[in-house]
Design a protein around this motif. Structure first.
Motif, PDB file in Angstrom:
ATOM      1  N   SER A   1       0.926  -1.200   0.006  1.00 40.40           N
ATOM      2  CA  SER A   1       0.008   0.029  -0.039  1.00 40.40           C
ATOM      3  C   SER A   1       0.941   1.291   0.099  1.00 40.40           C
ATOM      4  N   LEU A   2       1.899   1.252   0.965  1.00 36.07           N
ATOM      5  CA  LEU A   2       2.664   2.575   0.772  1.00 36.07           C
ATOM      6  C   LEU A   2       3.520   2.608  -0.345  1.00 36.07           C
ATOM      7  N   LEU A   3       3.897   1.508  -1.100  1.00 37.14           N
ATOM      8  CA  LEU A   3       4.610   1.398  -2.292  1.00 37.14           C
ATOM      9  C   LEU A   3       3.810   2.089  -3.264  1.00 37.14           C
ATOM     10  N   ALA A   4       2.607   1.797  -3.457  1.00 33.50           N
ATOM     11  CA  ALA A   4       1.671   2.336  -4.432  1.00 33.50           C
ATOM     12  C   ALA A   4       1.639   3.836  -4.197  1.00 33.50           C
ATOM     13  N   GLU A   5       1.210   4.291  -3.021  1.00 34.69           N
ATOM     14  CA  GLU A   5       1.102   5.734  -2.777  1.00 34.69           C
ATOM     15  C   GLU A   5       2.497   6.388  -2.850  1.00 34.69           C
ATOM     16  N   ALA A   6       3.510   6.072  -2.663  1.00 32.82           N
ATOM     17  CA  ALA A   6       5.006   6.539  -2.655  1.00 32.82           C
ATOM     18  C   ALA A   6       5.068   6.724  -4.385  1.00 32.82           C
ATOM     19  N   ASN A   7       4.717   5.698  -5.119  1.00 44.08           N
ATOM     20  CA  ASN A   7       4.959   5.895  -6.610  1.00 44.08           C
ATOM     21  C   ASN A   7       3.972   6.936  -7.169  1.00 44.08           C
ATOM     22  N   ALA A   8       2.821   7.093  -6.734  1.00 41.57           N
ATOM     23  CA  ALA A   8       1.839   8.157  -7.087  1.00 41.57           C
ATOM     24  C   ALA A   8       2.383   9.540  -6.663  1.00 41.57           C
ATOM     25  N   LEU A   9       2.917   9.570  -5.505  1.00 41.57           N
ATOM     26  CA  LEU A   9       3.307  10.844  -5.279  1.00 41.57           C
ATOM     27  C   LEU A   9       4.667  11.129  -5.798  1.00 41.57           C
ATOM     28  N   ASN A  10       5.412  10.255  -6.065  1.00 46.98           N
ATOM     29  CA  ASN A  10       6.906  10.578  -6.786  1.00 46.98           C
ATOM     30  C   ASN A  10       6.550  10.915  -8.208  1.00 46.98           C
ATOM     31  N   THR A  11       5.533  10.413  -8.815  1.00 52.58           N
ATOM     32  CA  THR A  11       4.959  11.000 -10.018  1.00 52.58           C
ATOM     33  C   THR A  11       4.326  12.216 -10.059  1.00 52.58           C
ATOM     34  N   VAL A  12       3.758  12.504  -9.296  1.00 53.34           N
ATOM     35  CA  VAL A  12       3.246  13.871  -8.979  1.00 53.34           C
ATOM     36  C   VAL A  12       4.280  14.842  -8.794  1.00 53.34           C
ATOM     37  N   GLN A  13       5.304  14.592  -7.762  1.00 54.85           N
ATOM     38  CA  GLN A  13       6.431  15.407  -7.716  1.00 54.85           C
ATOM     39  C   GLN A  13       7.202  15.649  -9.072  1.00 54.85           C
ATOM     40  N   ALA A  14       7.400  14.610  -9.699  1.00 56.66           N
ATOM     41  CA  ALA A  14       8.127  14.884 -11.067  1.00 56.66           C
ATOM     42  C   ALA A  14       7.313  15.873 -11.999  1.00 56.66           C
ATOM     43  N   HIS A  15       6.155  15.560 -12.056  1.00 58.19           N
ATOM     44  CA  HIS A  15       5.287  16.336 -12.808  1.00 58.19           C
ATOM     45  C   HIS A  15       5.326  17.866 -12.407  1.00 58.19           C
ATOM     46  N   ALA A  16       5.223  18.038 -11.062  1.00 55.16           N
ATOM     47  CA  ALA A  16       5.285  19.196 -10.445  1.00 55.16           C
ATOM     48  C   ALA A  16       6.576  20.090 -10.678  1.00 55.16           C
ATOM     49  N   THR A  17       7.640  19.332 -10.695  1.00 55.07           N
ATOM     50  CA  THR A  17       8.859  19.843 -10.905  1.00 55.07           C
ATOM     51  C   THR A  17       9.013  20.484 -12.352  1.00 55.07           C
TER      52      THR A  17
ATOM     53  N   PHE B   1      13.688  28.719 -20.331  1.00 54.86           N
ATOM     54  CA  PHE B   1      14.991  28.089 -20.595  1.00 54.86           C
ATOM     55  C   PHE B   1      14.879  26.654 -20.127  1.00 54.86           C
ATOM     56  N   TYR B   2      13.910  26.264 -19.278  1.00 52.75           N
ATOM     57  CA  TYR B   2      13.926  24.960 -18.689  1.00 52.75           C
ATOM     58  C   TYR B   2      12.617  24.338 -19.076  1.00 52.75           C
ATOM     59  N   ALA B   3      11.657  24.762 -19.961  1.00 46.52           N
ATOM     60  CA  ALA B   3      10.463  24.421 -20.381  1.00 46.52           C
ATOM     61  C   ALA B   3      10.336  23.011 -20.865  1.00 46.52           C
ATOM     62  N   GLY B   4      11.349  22.740 -21.520  1.00 45.46           N
ATOM     63  CA  GLY B   4      11.256  21.237 -21.890  1.00 45.46           C
ATOM     64  C   GLY B   4       9.837  20.850 -22.616  1.00 45.46           C
ATOM     65  N   GLU B   5       9.266  19.901 -22.674  1.00 48.00           N
ATOM     66  CA  GLU B   5       8.160  19.685 -23.397  1.00 48.00           C
ATOM     67  C   GLU B   5       6.851  20.544 -23.302  1.00 48.00           C
ATOM     68  N   LEU B   6       7.008  21.583 -22.104  1.00 49.61           N
ATOM     69  CA  LEU B   6       5.979  22.459 -21.991  1.00 49.61           C
ATOM     70  C   LEU B   6       6.510  23.753 -22.872  1.00 49.61           C
ATOM     71  N   LEU B   7       7.502  23.638 -23.678  1.00 50.52           N
ATOM     72  CA  LEU B   7       7.701  24.787 -24.582  1.00 50.52           C
ATOM     73  C   LEU B   7       6.608  25.288 -25.394  1.00 50.52           C
TER      74      LEU B   7
END
Length: 195
Positions: free
Chosen positions: A26-42, A51-57
């Motif tokens: 359960s914690l692994l599933a929640e952690a993976n979801a939160l890590n994905t959200v963190q990556a997208h938020a970054t 300069f750092y827009a990447g795919e959001l250019l």
């Protein structure tokens, strides 16, 4: 922060068995979801600057009104975004002449105000002109980039001119940036036939 390490540490030490199999899953599933959200938020945070827009250019291009061509190199697309952001704008004729020159066009601009009758300047017999001419710019294009549209039977209509010069890209740029109270008419030199 890696949520796979942080989430188990948030559990009360006595109430939960941190080594329990179901809790770990359960914690692994929640952690993976939160890590994905963190990556997208970054990514979104980095896109605050192009300069750092990447795919959001693409969002920068859309907001700035640039033509999005994904076939172009990322570096060329970024350069167009930065140039658009660096534009300071202007309402003067030299600004528009310089803007056209940057994109490879040679133009000159005359104002309709030159054709309005003025006491002390004009003479008897001169055209009076309309007060609306005060707000008209005549852009004379001396470039070989323009398109030529010829009158064609079956495609053209009555009252169409036999030959029309146009450059939609240049006209769109100038009409987009012109002062709101002005009207622009375009005249093209026949450089294609001179050469």
């Amino acid at each position: 922060m890696d949520y796979r390490i942080a989430l188990p540490k948030l559990l009360p030490p006595v109430s939960y068995d941190r080594n329990g199999a179901e809790l770990k899953i359960s914690l692994l599933a929640e952690a993976n979801a939160l890590n994905t959200v963190q990556a997208h938020a970054t990514k979104v945070l980095n896109a605050v600057t192009p300069f750092y827009a990447g795919e959001l250019l693409e969002d920068w291009e859309r907001v700035l009104g640039l033509i999005i061509d994904k076939a172009d190199l990322y570096q060329a697309r970024l350069e167009r975004v930065l140039e658009k952001l660096a534009e300071v704008g202007g309402l003067s004729i030299p600004y528009f002449i310089g803007l056209a020159a940057k994109t490879g066009y040679e133009i000159s601009i005359s104002e309709g105000a030159d054709e309005i009758f003025r006491a002390g300047v004009n003479r008897v017999g001169d055209r009076l002109g309309s007060d609306d001419l005060l707000w008209v710019w005549r852009v004379h294009v001396k470039s070989k980039f323009e398109k030529i549209y010829y009158f064609r039977a079956g495609m053209s209509h009555a009252n169409d001119r036999l030959r029309v010069y146009a450059d939609p890209a240049l006209e769109a740029i100038l009409n987009d940036l012109k002062p709101a109270f002005t009207y622009i008419t375009f005249f093209y030199s026949d450089l294609n036939e001179e050469s």
